[in-house]
Design a protein around this motif. Structure first.
Motif, PDB file in Angstrom:
ATOM      1  N   THR A 199      49.832 -35.773 101.683  1.00 48.10           N
ATOM      2  CA  THR A 199      50.285 -34.400 101.516  1.00 48.10           C
ATOM      3  C   THR A 199      50.533 -34.112 100.041  1.00 48.10           C
ATOM      4  O   THR A 199      51.120 -34.929  99.324  1.00 48.10           O
ATOM      5  N   GLY A 200      50.021 -32.969  99.583  1.00 47.34           N
ATOM      6  CA  GLY A 200      50.143 -32.624  98.172  1.00 47.34           C
ATOM      7  C   GLY A 200      50.367 -31.140  97.975  1.00 47.34           C
ATOM      8  O   GLY A 200      50.618 -30.401  98.924  1.00 47.34           O
ATOM      9  N   LYS A 201      50.267 -30.684  96.730  1.00 43.13           N
ATOM     10  CA  LYS A 201      50.543 -29.290  96.385  1.00 43.13           C
ATOM     11  C   LYS A 201      49.320 -28.656  95.726  1.00 43.13           C
ATOM     12  O   LYS A 201      48.514 -29.339  95.102  1.00 43.13           O
ATOM     13  N   LEU A 202      49.241 -27.340  95.884  1.00 35.92           N
ATOM     14  CA  LEU A 202      48.199 -26.554  95.240  1.00 35.92           C
ATOM     15  C   LEU A 202      48.844 -25.637  94.215  1.00 35.92           C
ATOM     16  O   LEU A 202      49.836 -24.968  94.509  1.00 35.92           O
ATOM     17  N   ASN A 203      48.283 -25.594  93.009  1.00 33.07           N
ATOM     18  CA  ASN A 203      48.754 -24.623  92.028  1.00 33.07           C
ATOM     19  C   ASN A 203      47.732 -23.494  91.917  1.00 33.07           C
ATOM     20  O   ASN A 203      46.823 -23.365  92.749  1.00 33.07           O
ATOM     21  N   HIS A 204      47.866 -22.670  90.894  1.00 34.68           N
ATOM     22  CA  HIS A 204      47.003 -21.496  90.803  1.00 34.68           C
ATOM     23  C   HIS A 204      45.536 -21.843  90.581  1.00 34.68           C
ATOM     24  O   HIS A 204      44.646 -21.071  90.964  1.00 34.68           O
TER      25      HIS A 204
END
Length: 291
Positions: free
Chosen positions: A196-201
């Motif tokens: 699980t990770g994050k998305l930026n712009h």
């Protein structure tokens, strides 16, 4: 029929949902954990409680992206948009040989929960750098094939791939960050390790049309890691991705994309490009069915 007229007609036929509510990014964002829990369209089976070991989860995911790009799979992607009184689901199904850059997809758009008879359909054939597409049920009777450049196609809405390209989704995942290992689960009938990770712009605005990107890029950059956008990835023991879940929850509008990849590595037979397809510029191609 002119190029622009065709693009405009597709927008009307598909009940265009451009997700203009992306402009609310600077206000009222909901919590990420709640959004992720609600975003999946299919529950996993038998999860373990202890996280799977990984020296560098981000590197593991990027390696799986590269391996999957050299493979083939059956694609089942469901993109759901809820909020502002709307609830629509775009379904993308087919088979894709990513090494050969060839595939055939059937796309449909419908109000979530309605029967398949109410969906607006689209057929697509990917052949190298060209994508062929047609609406088999056009209201004016024009069901001919069109073709356009795969590499020049742009994104018109969040978490939509240009021309529904599954390799674009893999590219977005490869741009996610802050991955952690979240244990092992059985997904699509096979054991898989979840990250699980994050998305930026950057992945969210990848290849988005200029006028829309310019409206939201600055507030998204300002929010930074507080942006409620996430990527969950399931990787098999063979190092292939079998599921991708992307979510962006803006509070008033929520978008989720769940792409399952099955029959990994099995040969894919794809129809040859249709003859006589009318070439149209990528800039004229848009609408909810085409991303």
């Amino acid at each position: 029929m002119s190029h622009r007229t065709y693009g405009d007609h597709m927008r009307r036929s598909a009940t265009l949902i451009s997700i203009s509510a992306i402009a609310v990014l600077a206000s009222g964002c909901s919590s990420g954990s709640e959004g992720r829990a609600a975003g999946g369209t299919e529950e996993t089976t038998s999860a373990t409680s202890s996280p799977a070991p990984a020296v560098d989860p981000g590197r593991e995911v990027r390696s799986a992206v590269d391996t999957t790009k050299r493979s083939a799979a059956r694609i089942d992607d469901r993109i759901r948009v809820t909020g502002m009184g709307e609830d629509f689901t775009t379904t993308v199904k087919g088979a894709f040989d990513m090494r050969a850059d060839r595939g055939r997809l059937k796309v449909s758009l419908a109000q979530t929960g309605t029967s398949s008879d109410a969906a607006v359909p689209l057929d697509e054939i990917f052949h190298g750098s060209t994508v062929y597409f047609r609406m088999p049920e056009e209201m004016n009777g024009d069901t001919g094939w069109r073709s356009t450049s795969r590499d020049e196609a742009e994104v018109h809405a969040m978490l939509r791939a240009p021309l529904n390209d599954p390799e674009f989704v893999l590219r977005q995942v490869g741009m996610a960050h802050s991955f952690t290992a979240a244990g092992e689960e059985k997904v699509n009938g096979v054991p898989a390790r979840r990250y699980t990770g994050k998305l930026n712009h950057k992945p969210l605005l990848l290849r988005m049309v200029k006028e829309r990107r310019e409206k939201v890029e600055a507030p998204m950059v300002k929010i930074g890691d507080g942006l409620p956008a996430y990527a969950d990835v399931w990787v098999t023991k063979d190092g292939l991705i079998t599921r991708i879940l992307l979510i962006c929850d803006l509070g008033s509008v929520k978008v989720s994309s769940t792409m399952n990849l099955t029959d990994l590595g099995k040969p894919v037979t794809v129809a040859s490009p249709p003859k006589g397809a009318q070439a149209v510029p990528a800039a004229s191609v848009g609408g909810a069915l085409l991303g």
